[in-house]
Scaffold this motif. Sequence first.
Motif, PDB file in Angstrom:
ATOM      1  N   LYS A 149       0.634 -25.663  -9.489  1.00 58.41           N
ATOM      2  CA  LYS A 149       1.185 -25.572  -8.136  1.00 58.41           C
ATOM      3  C   LYS A 149       2.015 -24.307  -7.975  1.00 58.41           C
ATOM      4  O   LYS A 149       1.874 -23.578  -6.982  1.00 58.41           O
ATOM      5  N   ARG A 150       2.869 -24.035  -8.952  1.00 55.25           N
ATOM      6  CA  ARG A 150       3.679 -22.816  -8.892  1.00 55.25           C
ATOM      7  C   ARG A 150       2.811 -21.579  -9.007  1.00 55.25           C
ATOM      8  O   ARG A 150       2.988 -20.594  -8.288  1.00 55.25           O
ATOM      9  N   ASP A 151       1.845 -21.605  -9.937  1.00 56.05           N
ATOM     10  CA  ASP A 151       0.996 -20.446 -10.165  1.00 56.05           C
ATOM     11  C   ASP A 151       0.167 -20.106  -8.930  1.00 56.05           C
ATOM     12  O   ASP A 151      -0.053 -18.926  -8.612  1.00 56.05           O
ATOM     13  N   LYS A 152      -0.300 -21.131  -8.212  1.00 55.04           N
ATOM     14  CA  LYS A 152      -1.058 -20.875  -6.985  1.00 55.04           C
ATOM     15  C   LYS A 152      -0.178 -20.181  -5.946  1.00 55.04           C
ATOM     16  O   LYS A 152      -0.635 -19.293  -5.221  1.00 55.04           O
ATOM     17  N   GLY A 153       1.095 -20.578  -5.875  1.00 53.86           N
ATOM     18  CA  GLY A 153       2.007 -19.926  -4.953  1.00 53.86           C
ATOM     19  C   GLY A 153       2.251 -18.474  -5.319  1.00 53.86           C
ATOM     20  O   GLY A 153       2.291 -17.601  -4.446  1.00 53.86           O
ATOM     21  N   VAL A 154       2.398 -18.201  -6.618  1.00 55.89           N
ATOM     22  CA  VAL A 154       2.606 -16.818  -7.080  1.00 55.89           C
ATOM     23  C   VAL A 154       1.391 -15.964  -6.733  1.00 55.89           C
ATOM     24  O   VAL A 154       1.512 -14.841  -6.226  1.00 55.89           O
ATOM     25  N   ARG A 155       0.199 -16.489  -7.016  1.00 56.74           N
ATOM     26  CA  ARG A 155      -1.024 -15.743  -6.703  1.00 56.74           C
ATOM     27  C   ARG A 155      -1.175 -15.529  -5.202  1.00 56.74           C
ATOM     28  O   ARG A 155      -1.580 -14.451  -4.749  1.00 56.74           O
ATOM     29  N   ALA A 156      -0.837 -16.555  -4.410  1.00 59.17           N
ATOM     30  CA  ALA A 156      -0.967 -16.430  -2.961  1.00 59.17           C
ATOM     31  C   ALA A 156      -0.029 -15.362  -2.413  1.00 59.17           C
ATOM     32  O   ALA A 156      -0.408 -14.593  -1.513  1.00 59.17           O
ATOM     33  N   ARG A 157       1.193 -15.302  -2.924  1.00 61.01           N
ATOM     34  CA  ARG A 157       2.136 -14.269  -2.467  1.00 61.01           C
ATOM     35  C   ARG A 157       1.586 -12.876  -2.749  1.00 61.01           C
ATOM     36  O   ARG A 157       1.674 -11.969  -1.914  1.00 61.01           O
ATOM     37  N   GLU A 158       1.035 -12.697  -3.949  1.00 62.84           N
ATOM     38  CA  GLU A 158       0.496 -11.390  -4.314  1.00 62.84           C
ATOM     39  C   GLU A 158      -0.749 -11.055  -3.490  1.00 62.84           C
ATOM     40  O   GLU A 158      -0.911  -9.926  -3.015  1.00 62.84           O
ATOM     41  N   ASP A 159      -1.619 -12.041  -3.290  1.00 59.12           N
ATOM     42  CA  ASP A 159      -2.823 -11.803  -2.488  1.00 59.12           C
ATOM     43  C   ASP A 159      -2.461 -11.472  -1.046  1.00 59.12           C
ATOM     44  O   ASP A 159      -3.058 -10.579  -0.423  1.00 59.12           O
ATOM     45  N   LEU A 160      -1.475 -12.174  -0.498  1.00 58.24           N
ATOM     46  CA  LEU A 160      -1.042 -11.907   0.871  1.00 58.24           C
ATOM     47  C   LEU A 160      -0.431 -10.520   0.977  1.00 58.24           C
ATOM     48  O   LEU A 160      -0.743  -9.756   1.915  1.00 58.24           O
ATOM     49  N   ARG A 161       0.427 -10.170   0.036  1.00 57.41           N
ATOM     50  CA  ARG A 161       1.047  -8.835   0.059  1.00 57.41           C
ATOM     51  C   ARG A 161      -0.004  -7.737  -0.037  1.00 57.41           C
ATOM     52  O   ARG A 161       0.043  -6.740   0.697  1.00 57.41           O
ATOM     53  N   ARG A 162      -0.963  -7.924  -0.932  1.00 61.55           N
ATOM     54  CA  ARG A 162      -1.993  -6.897  -1.122  1.00 61.55           C
ATOM     55  C   ARG A 162      -2.856  -6.729   0.130  1.00 61.55           C
ATOM     56  O   ARG A 162      -3.121  -5.613   0.574  1.00 61.55           O
ATOM     57  N   ARG A 163      -3.272  -7.849   0.749  1.00 62.29           N
ATOM     58  CA  ARG A 163      -4.124  -7.735   1.929  1.00 62.29           C
ATOM     59  C   ARG A 163      -3.365  -7.143   3.102  1.00 62.29           C
ATOM     60  O   ARG A 163      -3.923  -6.320   3.863  1.00 62.29           O
ATOM     61  N   LEU A 164      -2.106  -7.520   3.283  1.00 63.62           N
ATOM     62  CA  LEU A 164      -1.319  -6.916   4.350  1.00 63.62           C
ATOM     63  C   LEU A 164      -1.179  -5.411   4.124  1.00 63.62           C
ATOM     64  O   LEU A 164      -1.266  -4.619   5.073  1.00 63.62           O
ATOM     65  N   GLY A 165      -0.979  -5.016   2.863  1.00 63.34           N
ATOM     66  CA  GLY A 165      -0.894  -3.596   2.555  1.00 63.34           C
ATOM     67  C   GLY A 165      -2.176  -2.862   2.894  1.00 63.34           C
ATOM     68  O   GLY A 165      -2.143  -1.728   3.401  1.00 63.34           O
ATOM     69  N   GLU A 166      -3.302  -3.496   2.629  1.00 62.60           N
ATOM     70  CA  GLU A 166      -4.593  -2.890   2.979  1.00 62.60           C
ATOM     71  C   GLU A 166      -4.738  -2.732   4.488  1.00 62.60           C
ATOM     72  O   GLU A 166      -5.202  -1.685   4.973  1.00 62.60           O
ATOM     73  N   LEU A 167      -4.328  -3.735   5.235  1.00 58.94           N
ATOM     74  CA  LEU A 167      -4.429  -3.667   6.687  1.00 58.94           C
ATOM     75  C   LEU A 167      -3.522  -2.584   7.258  1.00 58.94           C
ATOM     76  O   LEU A 167      -3.893  -1.875   8.199  1.00 58.94           O
ATOM     77  N   VAL A 168      -2.317  -2.435   6.681  1.00 57.16           N
ATOM     78  CA  VAL A 168      -1.414  -1.375   7.137  1.00 57.16           C
ATOM     79  C   VAL A 168      -2.024  -0.007   6.851  1.00 57.16           C
ATOM     80  O   VAL A 168      -2.027   0.885   7.711  1.00 57.16           O
ATOM     81  N   ALA A 169      -2.574   0.172   5.649  1.00 55.71           N
ATOM     82  CA  ALA A 169      -3.170   1.458   5.272  1.00 55.71           C
ATOM     83  C   ALA A 169      -4.354   1.796   6.169  1.00 55.71           C
ATOM     84  O   ALA A 169      -4.546   2.956   6.572  1.00 55.71           O
ATOM     85  N   GLN A 170      -5.140   0.813   6.523  1.00 57.90           N
ATOM     86  CA  GLN A 170      -6.305   1.043   7.386  1.00 57.90           C
ATOM     87  C   GLN A 170      -5.894   1.466   8.786  1.00 57.90           C
ATOM     88  O   GLN A 170      -6.611   2.202   9.466  1.00 57.90           O
ATOM     89  N   ARG A 171      -4.705   0.994   9.245  1.00 50.21           N
ATOM     90  CA  ARG A 171      -4.281   1.252  10.611  1.00 50.21           C
ATOM     91  C   ARG A 171      -3.343   2.446  10.733  1.00 50.21           C
ATOM     92  O   ARG A 171      -3.036   2.867  11.839  1.00 50.21           O
ATOM     93  N   ASP A 172      -2.881   2.969   9.627  1.00 50.99           N
ATOM     94  CA  ASP A 172      -1.901   4.052   9.650  1.00 50.99           C
ATOM     95  C   ASP A 172      -2.440   5.239  10.447  1.00 50.99           C
ATOM     96  O   ASP A 172      -3.440   5.851  10.081  1.00 50.99           O
ATOM     97  N   GLY A 173      -1.749   5.577  11.538  1.00 51.55           N
ATOM     98  CA  GLY A 173      -2.129   6.732  12.333  1.00 51.55           C
ATOM     99  C   GLY A 173      -3.291   6.501  13.271  1.00 51.55           C
ATOM    100  O   GLY A 173      -3.724   7.417  13.972  1.00 51.55           O
ATOM    101  N   ARG A 174      -3.808   5.287  13.332  1.00 51.19           N
ATOM    102  CA  ARG A 174      -4.920   4.982  14.210  1.00 51.19           C
ATOM    103  C   ARG A 174      -4.468   4.011  15.293  1.00 51.19           C
ATOM    104  O   ARG A 174      -3.694   3.094  15.014  1.00 51.19           O
ATOM    105  N   PRO A 175      -4.919   4.210  16.519  1.00 49.28           N
ATOM    106  CA  PRO A 175      -4.541   3.245  17.564  1.00 49.28           C
ATOM    107  C   PRO A 175      -5.142   1.884  17.268  1.00 49.28           C
ATOM    108  O   PRO A 175      -6.232   1.773  16.706  1.00 49.28           O
ATOM    109  N   GLY A 176      -4.432   0.853  17.627  1.00 43.34           N
ATOM    110  CA  GLY A 176      -4.949  -0.493  17.376  1.00 43.34           C
ATOM    111  C   GLY A 176      -4.072  -1.526  18.038  1.00 43.34           C
ATOM    112  O   GLY A 176      -2.987  -1.226  18.535  1.00 43.34           O
ATOM    113  N   GLN A 177      -4.541  -2.745  18.044  1.00 40.89           N
ATOM    114  CA  GLN A 177      -3.807  -3.853  18.623  1.00 40.89           C
ATOM    115  C   GLN A 177      -3.068  -4.600  17.522  1.00 40.89           C
ATOM    116  O   GLN A 177      -3.517  -4.674  16.394  1.00 40.89           O
TER     117      GLN A 177
END
Length: 372
Positions: A149-177
Amino acid sequence: MARQEDGSYVVSTHREITDVLNDPCLSSDVRNLSGPMPSDEAPSSFIHMDPPEHDRLRRTAMRHFGPPHTPGLVNGLEAFVTATVGGLVDGFADRERIDVVDDFAFPLPLSITCHVLGVPREDEPRFHRWVHDIMDSVDYDPATDPKEKRDKGVRAREDLRRRLGELVAQRDGRPGQGLLARLADYEGPDGRMSDADIVATAKLLLVAGHETTANLIANGMLTLLRHPQVLRRLRGEPELVVPLVEELLRYEPPVHIIPWRAAYSDIAVAGTVIPKGSQIMLMLAAGSRDPRRFRDPDRFDPDRRDNAHLGFGSGTHLCFGAPLARREAQIALGELVRRLDHPGLVADPPPYRRSPVLRGPIHLDIEQGAGT
Protein backbone atom coordinates in the motif's frame (compact mmCIF):
# COMPACT_ATOMS: atom_id res chain seq x y z
CA MET A 1 -4.74 26.48 24.37
CA ALA A 2 -2.85 23.57 25.91
CA ARG A 3 0.78 22.46 25.99
CA GLN A 4 1.30 18.78 25.21
CA GLU A 5 3.81 16.38 26.77
CA ASP A 6 5.98 16.48 23.65
CA GLY A 7 6.31 20.27 23.91
CA SER A 8 3.84 21.11 21.16
CA TYR A 9 0.92 23.47 21.66
CA VAL A 10 -2.72 22.88 20.72
CA VAL A 11 -4.89 25.89 19.85
CA SER A 12 -8.62 25.18 19.61
CA THR A 13 -10.61 28.40 20.02
CA HIS A 14 -11.83 30.49 17.10
CA ARG A 15 -10.22 33.77 18.07
CA GLU A 16 -6.82 32.31 18.89
CA ILE A 17 -6.73 30.14 15.74
CA THR A 18 -7.56 33.18 13.62
CA ASP A 19 -4.86 35.21 15.39
CA VAL A 20 -2.26 32.50 14.82
CA LEU A 21 -3.15 32.05 11.14
CA ASN A 22 -2.73 35.80 10.61
CA ASP A 23 0.44 36.18 12.70
CA PRO A 24 3.55 36.96 10.59
CA CYS A 25 5.70 35.41 13.33
CA LEU A 26 4.36 31.93 12.47
CA SER A 27 6.05 29.77 9.86
CA SER A 28 4.66 27.07 7.54
CA ASP A 29 8.15 25.81 6.72
CA VAL A 30 8.98 22.57 8.55
CA ARG A 31 12.64 23.59 8.72
CA ASN A 32 11.77 26.28 11.29
CA LEU A 33 10.73 23.71 13.89
CA SER A 34 13.22 23.08 16.66
CA GLY A 35 12.11 19.47 17.07
CA PRO A 36 12.04 16.60 14.57
CA MET A 37 9.21 16.19 12.07
CA PRO A 38 8.31 13.16 9.93
CA SER A 39 10.07 14.65 6.89
CA ASP A 40 13.23 16.73 6.67
CA GLU A 41 12.83 17.45 2.97
CA ALA A 42 12.69 21.00 1.63
CA PRO A 43 9.17 22.33 1.00
CA SER A 44 7.85 21.47 -2.45
CA SER A 45 4.63 23.49 -2.85
CA PHE A 46 4.04 27.03 -1.66
CA ILE A 47 1.64 26.01 1.13
CA HIS A 48 4.75 24.82 2.98
CA MET A 49 6.69 28.03 2.33
CA ASP A 50 6.82 31.44 3.98
CA PRO A 51 6.93 34.95 2.49
CA PRO A 52 8.45 36.23 0.32
CA GLU A 53 8.84 32.98 -1.68
CA HIS A 54 5.30 31.84 -0.80
CA ASP A 55 3.87 35.16 -1.93
CA ARG A 56 5.74 35.16 -5.24
CA LEU A 57 4.59 31.68 -6.20
CA ARG A 58 1.03 32.18 -4.98
CA ARG A 59 0.70 35.48 -6.85
CA THR A 60 1.85 33.85 -10.06
CA ALA A 61 -0.54 30.91 -9.67
CA MET A 62 -3.47 33.17 -8.76
CA ARG A 63 -2.98 35.30 -11.89
CA HIS A 64 -4.27 32.30 -13.82
CA PHE A 65 -6.60 30.76 -11.27
CA GLY A 66 -8.85 33.51 -9.97
CA PRO A 67 -9.47 37.19 -9.26
CA PRO A 68 -8.39 39.82 -9.85
CA HIS A 69 -6.54 38.76 -13.02
CA THR A 70 -8.76 35.79 -13.99
CA PRO A 71 -12.07 36.75 -12.41
CA GLY A 72 -14.22 34.63 -14.71
CA LEU A 73 -12.49 31.29 -14.17
CA VAL A 74 -15.02 29.69 -11.83
CA ASN A 75 -18.05 31.05 -13.70
CA GLY A 76 -16.49 29.90 -16.95
CA LEU A 77 -16.17 26.37 -15.59
CA GLU A 78 -19.81 26.16 -14.47
CA ALA A 79 -21.06 24.47 -17.64
CA PHE A 80 -18.27 21.88 -17.51
CA VAL A 81 -18.85 21.19 -13.81
CA THR A 82 -22.59 20.85 -14.35
CA ALA A 83 -22.09 18.49 -17.30
CA THR A 84 -19.58 16.38 -15.37
CA VAL A 85 -21.90 16.15 -12.37
CA GLY A 86 -24.79 15.21 -14.62
CA GLY A 87 -22.78 12.53 -16.39
CA LEU A 88 -21.79 10.89 -13.11
CA VAL A 89 -25.38 10.95 -11.81
CA ASP A 90 -26.59 9.51 -15.13
CA GLY A 91 -24.25 6.59 -14.55
CA PHE A 92 -25.94 5.47 -11.36
CA ALA A 93 -29.41 6.98 -11.62
CA ASP A 94 -31.09 3.58 -12.08
CA ARG A 95 -28.98 1.70 -9.56
CA GLU A 96 -30.50 0.68 -6.25
CA ARG A 97 -27.26 1.10 -4.27
CA ILE A 98 -24.59 3.78 -4.75
CA ASP A 99 -21.30 4.56 -3.05
CA VAL A 100 -21.31 8.34 -3.03
CA VAL A 101 -17.53 8.40 -2.47
CA ASP A 102 -16.34 5.95 -5.15
CA ASP A 103 -19.08 6.68 -7.67
CA PHE A 104 -19.26 10.45 -7.33
CA ALA A 105 -17.31 12.47 -4.75
CA PHE A 106 -13.92 10.97 -5.65
CA PRO A 107 -14.00 11.16 -9.48
CA LEU A 108 -15.76 14.54 -9.76
CA PRO A 109 -13.13 16.98 -8.43
CA LEU A 110 -10.32 15.03 -10.09
CA SER A 111 -11.95 15.30 -13.52
CA ILE A 112 -12.51 19.01 -12.98
CA THR A 113 -8.94 19.63 -11.83
CA CYS A 114 -7.53 17.72 -14.81
CA HIS A 115 -9.66 19.93 -17.04
CA VAL A 116 -8.44 23.10 -15.29
CA LEU A 117 -4.81 22.01 -15.64
CA GLY A 118 -5.25 21.04 -19.30
CA VAL A 119 -4.41 17.37 -18.80
CA PRO A 120 -5.16 15.46 -22.04
CA ARG A 121 -8.32 13.39 -21.83
CA GLU A 122 -6.42 10.21 -22.62
CA ASP A 123 -4.28 10.79 -19.51
CA GLU A 124 -7.19 11.12 -17.11
CA PRO A 125 -7.57 7.39 -16.24
CA ARG A 126 -3.91 7.32 -15.18
CA PHE A 127 -4.31 10.48 -13.12
CA HIS A 128 -7.35 8.98 -11.39
CA ARG A 129 -5.38 5.83 -10.56
CA TRP A 130 -2.35 7.74 -9.29
CA VAL A 131 -4.36 10.06 -7.04
CA HIS A 132 -6.33 7.07 -5.70
CA ASP A 133 -3.10 5.25 -4.80
CA ILE A 134 -1.62 8.39 -3.21
CA MET A 135 -4.68 9.00 -1.06
CA ASP A 136 -4.89 5.32 -0.15
CA SER A 137 -1.35 5.53 1.22
CA VAL A 138 -1.79 8.79 3.18
CA ASP A 139 -2.97 6.98 6.30
CA TYR A 140 -0.50 4.11 5.98
CA ASP A 141 -0.09 2.22 9.25
CA PRO A 142 2.96 -0.10 9.27
CA ALA A 143 1.40 -2.14 12.07
CA THR A 144 -1.68 -3.15 10.07
CA ASP A 145 -1.27 -2.21 6.40
CA PRO A 146 0.68 -4.21 3.81
CA LYS A 147 3.90 -2.60 2.60
CA GLU A 148 2.47 -2.75 -0.90
CA LYS A 149 0.00 0.00 0.00
CA ARG A 150 2.78 2.42 0.89
CA ASP A 151 4.90 1.41 -2.10
CA LYS A 152 2.01 2.01 -4.51
CA GLY A 153 1.65 5.52 -3.09
CA VAL A 154 5.37 6.21 -3.51
CA ARG A 155 5.29 5.00 -7.11
CA ALA A 156 2.13 7.00 -7.84
CA ARG A 157 3.70 10.22 -6.53
CA GLU A 158 6.74 9.71 -8.75
CA ASP A 159 4.64 8.77 -11.80
CA LEU A 160 2.42 11.81 -11.29
CA ARG A 161 5.39 14.14 -10.88
CA ARG A 162 7.10 12.75 -13.97
CA ARG A 163 4.02 13.01 -16.19
CA LEU A 164 3.25 16.54 -15.04
CA GLY A 165 6.85 17.46 -15.81
CA GLU A 166 6.47 16.03 -19.30
CA LEU A 167 3.29 18.02 -19.88
CA VAL A 168 4.97 21.24 -18.70
CA ALA A 169 7.97 20.63 -20.98
CA GLN A 170 5.70 19.97 -23.96
CA ARG A 171 3.81 23.23 -23.38
CA ASP A 172 6.76 25.49 -22.54
CA GLY A 173 6.60 28.49 -24.86
CA ARG A 174 3.65 27.15 -26.82
CA PRO A 175 0.11 28.52 -26.65
CA GLY A 176 -2.34 26.14 -25.07
CA GLN A 177 -5.35 25.74 -22.84
CA GLY A 178 -5.16 24.98 -19.16
CA LEU A 179 -3.18 26.14 -16.15
CA LEU A 180 -0.08 24.10 -17.00
CA ALA A 181 0.25 25.77 -20.39
CA ARG A 182 -0.44 29.26 -19.07
CA LEU A 183 2.11 28.95 -16.26
CA ALA A 184 4.73 27.44 -18.58
CA ASP A 185 4.39 30.36 -21.00
CA TYR A 186 4.03 33.18 -18.49
CA GLU A 187 6.69 35.80 -17.74
CA GLY A 188 5.10 38.13 -15.21
CA PRO A 189 6.22 40.76 -12.70
CA ASP A 190 7.59 38.04 -10.42
CA GLY A 191 9.31 36.14 -13.22
CA ARG A 192 8.48 32.73 -14.61
CA MET A 193 7.74 29.82 -12.29
CA SER A 194 10.35 27.10 -12.58
CA ASP A 195 9.18 23.80 -14.07
CA ALA A 196 9.54 22.23 -10.60
CA ASP A 197 7.30 24.90 -9.06
CA ILE A 198 4.68 24.46 -11.80
CA VAL A 199 4.64 20.72 -11.17
CA ALA A 200 4.41 21.23 -7.39
CA THR A 201 1.47 23.64 -7.83
CA ALA A 202 -0.31 21.17 -10.12
CA LYS A 203 0.25 18.34 -7.62
CA LEU A 204 -1.15 20.55 -4.86
CA LEU A 205 -4.34 21.10 -6.87
CA LEU A 206 -4.63 17.45 -7.84
CA VAL A 207 -3.99 15.84 -4.45
CA ALA A 208 -4.73 18.33 -1.66
CA GLY A 209 -7.48 20.12 -3.56
CA HIS A 210 -9.07 16.88 -4.66
CA GLU A 211 -9.18 15.31 -1.21
CA THR A 212 -10.73 18.32 0.48
CA THR A 213 -13.42 18.77 -2.17
CA ALA A 214 -14.27 15.06 -2.23
CA ASN A 215 -14.63 15.09 1.57
CA LEU A 216 -16.76 18.24 1.45
CA ILE A 217 -19.19 16.59 -0.98
CA ALA A 218 -19.31 13.27 0.89
CA ASN A 219 -19.66 14.96 4.29
CA GLY A 220 -22.35 17.16 2.80
CA MET A 221 -24.44 14.28 1.50
CA LEU A 222 -24.06 12.42 4.79
CA THR A 223 -25.16 15.50 6.74
CA LEU A 224 -28.18 16.01 4.52
CA LEU A 225 -29.25 12.38 4.93
CA ARG A 226 -28.96 12.84 8.70
CA HIS A 227 -31.10 15.99 8.44
CA PRO A 228 -33.94 14.93 6.14
CA GLN A 229 -35.91 18.11 6.76
CA VAL A 230 -33.04 20.16 5.29
CA LEU A 231 -32.73 17.75 2.37
CA ARG A 232 -36.43 18.15 1.57
CA ARG A 233 -36.15 21.90 1.88
CA LEU A 234 -33.18 22.00 -0.52
CA ARG A 235 -35.24 20.16 -3.15
CA GLY A 236 -37.78 22.96 -3.08
CA GLU A 237 -35.30 25.82 -2.53
CA PRO A 238 -32.27 25.19 -4.78
CA GLU A 239 -30.78 28.57 -3.85
CA LEU A 240 -30.38 27.31 -0.27
CA VAL A 241 -27.32 25.37 -1.42
CA VAL A 242 -25.08 28.46 -1.18
CA PRO A 243 -25.44 29.12 2.59
CA LEU A 244 -25.81 25.36 3.14
CA VAL A 245 -22.28 24.69 1.82
CA GLU A 246 -20.92 27.45 4.08
CA GLU A 247 -22.60 25.80 7.06
CA LEU A 248 -21.14 22.44 6.01
CA LEU A 249 -17.68 24.01 6.01
CA ARG A 250 -18.31 25.02 9.62
CA TYR A 251 -20.26 22.02 10.88
CA GLU A 252 -18.47 19.12 9.13
CA PRO A 253 -15.32 20.51 7.46
CA PRO A 254 -13.09 18.37 5.25
CA VAL A 255 -9.94 19.51 7.09
CA HIS A 256 -10.10 19.22 10.88
CA ILE A 257 -6.54 20.10 11.85
CA ILE A 258 -3.58 22.08 10.58
CA PRO A 259 -1.03 19.76 12.20
CA TRP A 260 1.69 22.31 12.66
CA ARG A 261 2.97 25.83 12.46
CA ALA A 262 6.36 26.88 13.78
CA ALA A 263 7.10 29.98 15.83
CA TYR A 264 9.82 32.24 14.34
CA SER A 265 10.29 33.75 17.78
CA ASP A 266 8.70 33.61 21.20
CA ILE A 267 5.04 34.59 20.77
CA ALA A 268 2.10 35.05 23.13
CA VAL A 269 -1.16 33.19 22.44
CA ALA A 270 -4.07 33.41 24.87
CA GLY A 271 -1.74 34.71 27.58
CA THR A 272 0.80 31.91 27.16
CA VAL A 273 4.30 32.45 25.73
CA ILE A 274 5.14 29.85 23.10
CA PRO A 275 8.90 29.42 22.66
CA LYS A 276 10.62 29.90 19.31
CA GLY A 277 10.62 26.77 17.13
CA SER A 278 7.68 25.14 18.93
CA GLN A 279 5.14 23.09 17.00
CA ILE A 280 1.65 24.62 17.07
CA MET A 281 -1.37 22.51 16.08
CA LEU A 282 -4.51 24.35 15.04
CA MET A 283 -7.83 22.58 15.64
CA LEU A 284 -9.89 24.18 12.87
CA ALA A 285 -12.98 22.03 13.40
CA ALA A 286 -13.06 22.85 17.11
CA GLY A 287 -12.67 26.55 16.35
CA SER A 288 -15.61 26.39 13.96
CA ARG A 289 -17.74 25.01 16.79
CA ASP A 290 -16.47 27.40 19.45
CA PRO A 291 -19.53 28.34 21.58
CA ARG A 292 -17.98 31.73 22.29
CA ARG A 293 -18.12 32.50 18.56
CA PHE A 294 -21.15 30.54 17.31
CA ARG A 295 -24.57 30.25 18.87
CA ASP A 296 -25.72 26.64 19.30
CA PRO A 297 -22.56 25.45 17.50
CA ASP A 298 -23.42 21.74 17.38
CA ARG A 299 -26.61 22.38 15.40
CA PHE A 300 -26.55 22.19 11.60
CA ASP A 301 -28.26 25.37 10.48
CA PRO A 302 -28.03 26.49 6.82
CA ASP A 303 -29.73 29.76 7.80
CA ARG A 304 -26.90 30.67 10.19
CA ARG A 305 -25.84 34.31 9.96
CA ASP A 306 -22.30 35.65 10.34
CA ASN A 307 -20.80 32.25 9.53
CA ALA A 308 -17.09 33.02 9.90
CA HIS A 309 -16.03 29.35 9.70
CA LEU A 310 -12.44 28.17 9.40
CA GLY A 311 -13.17 25.58 6.72
CA PHE A 312 -10.65 27.08 4.30
CA GLY A 313 -8.24 28.41 6.92
CA SER A 314 -7.39 32.10 7.11
CA GLY A 315 -4.59 34.55 6.51
CA THR A 316 -1.70 34.16 4.08
CA HIS A 317 -2.46 30.50 3.44
CA LEU A 318 -6.21 30.85 2.92
CA CYS A 319 -7.11 28.05 0.49
CA PHE A 320 -6.58 29.48 -3.00
CA GLY A 321 -8.85 26.85 -4.55
CA ALA A 322 -11.77 27.74 -2.28
CA PRO A 323 -14.00 29.46 -4.90
CA LEU A 324 -13.86 26.44 -7.20
CA ALA A 325 -14.36 23.94 -4.36
CA ARG A 326 -17.39 25.88 -3.16
CA ARG A 327 -19.02 25.88 -6.60
CA GLU A 328 -18.28 22.21 -7.19
CA ALA A 329 -19.92 21.30 -3.89
CA GLN A 330 -22.93 23.55 -4.55
CA ILE A 331 -23.60 22.04 -7.97
CA ALA A 332 -22.86 18.48 -6.82
CA LEU A 333 -25.11 18.50 -3.76
CA GLY A 334 -27.89 20.34 -5.54
CA GLU A 335 -27.95 17.80 -8.36
CA LEU A 336 -27.73 14.78 -6.04
CA VAL A 337 -30.65 16.01 -3.97
CA ARG A 338 -32.68 16.82 -7.08
CA ARG A 339 -32.11 13.55 -8.93
CA LEU A 340 -31.68 10.77 -6.40
CA ASP A 341 -34.85 8.83 -5.68
CA HIS A 342 -35.52 8.98 -1.91
CA PRO A 343 -31.96 8.12 -0.84
CA GLY A 344 -31.26 6.50 2.52
CA LEU A 345 -28.09 5.54 4.37
CA VAL A 346 -27.06 1.89 4.35
CA ALA A 347 -24.87 2.31 7.45
CA ASP A 348 -24.60 5.16 9.93
CA PRO A 349 -21.93 5.98 10.81
CA PRO A 350 -20.17 4.98 7.60
CA PRO A 351 -16.54 3.83 7.70
CA TYR A 352 -14.18 6.77 8.05
CA ARG A 353 -10.56 7.17 7.08
CA ARG A 354 -8.14 7.07 9.99
CA SER A 355 -6.55 10.46 9.37
CA PRO A 356 -6.83 12.94 12.26
CA VAL A 357 -6.26 15.77 9.77
CA LEU A 358 -8.70 15.02 6.93
CA ARG A 359 -12.30 14.19 7.79
CA GLY A 360 -14.43 12.12 5.44
CA PRO A 361 -15.92 8.68 4.93
CA ILE A 362 -13.98 6.04 2.99
CA HIS A 363 -17.31 4.84 1.60
CA LEU A 364 -20.81 6.27 1.79
CA ASP A 365 -23.30 3.65 0.66
CA ILE A 366 -26.84 4.78 0.04
CA GLU A 367 -29.95 3.07 -1.31
CA GLN A 368 -32.45 4.74 -3.56
CA GLY A 369 -36.08 4.37 -2.63
CA ALA A 370 -35.17 3.84 1.02
CA GLY A 371 -35.26 7.27 2.59
CA THR A 372 -36.35 10.86 2.28
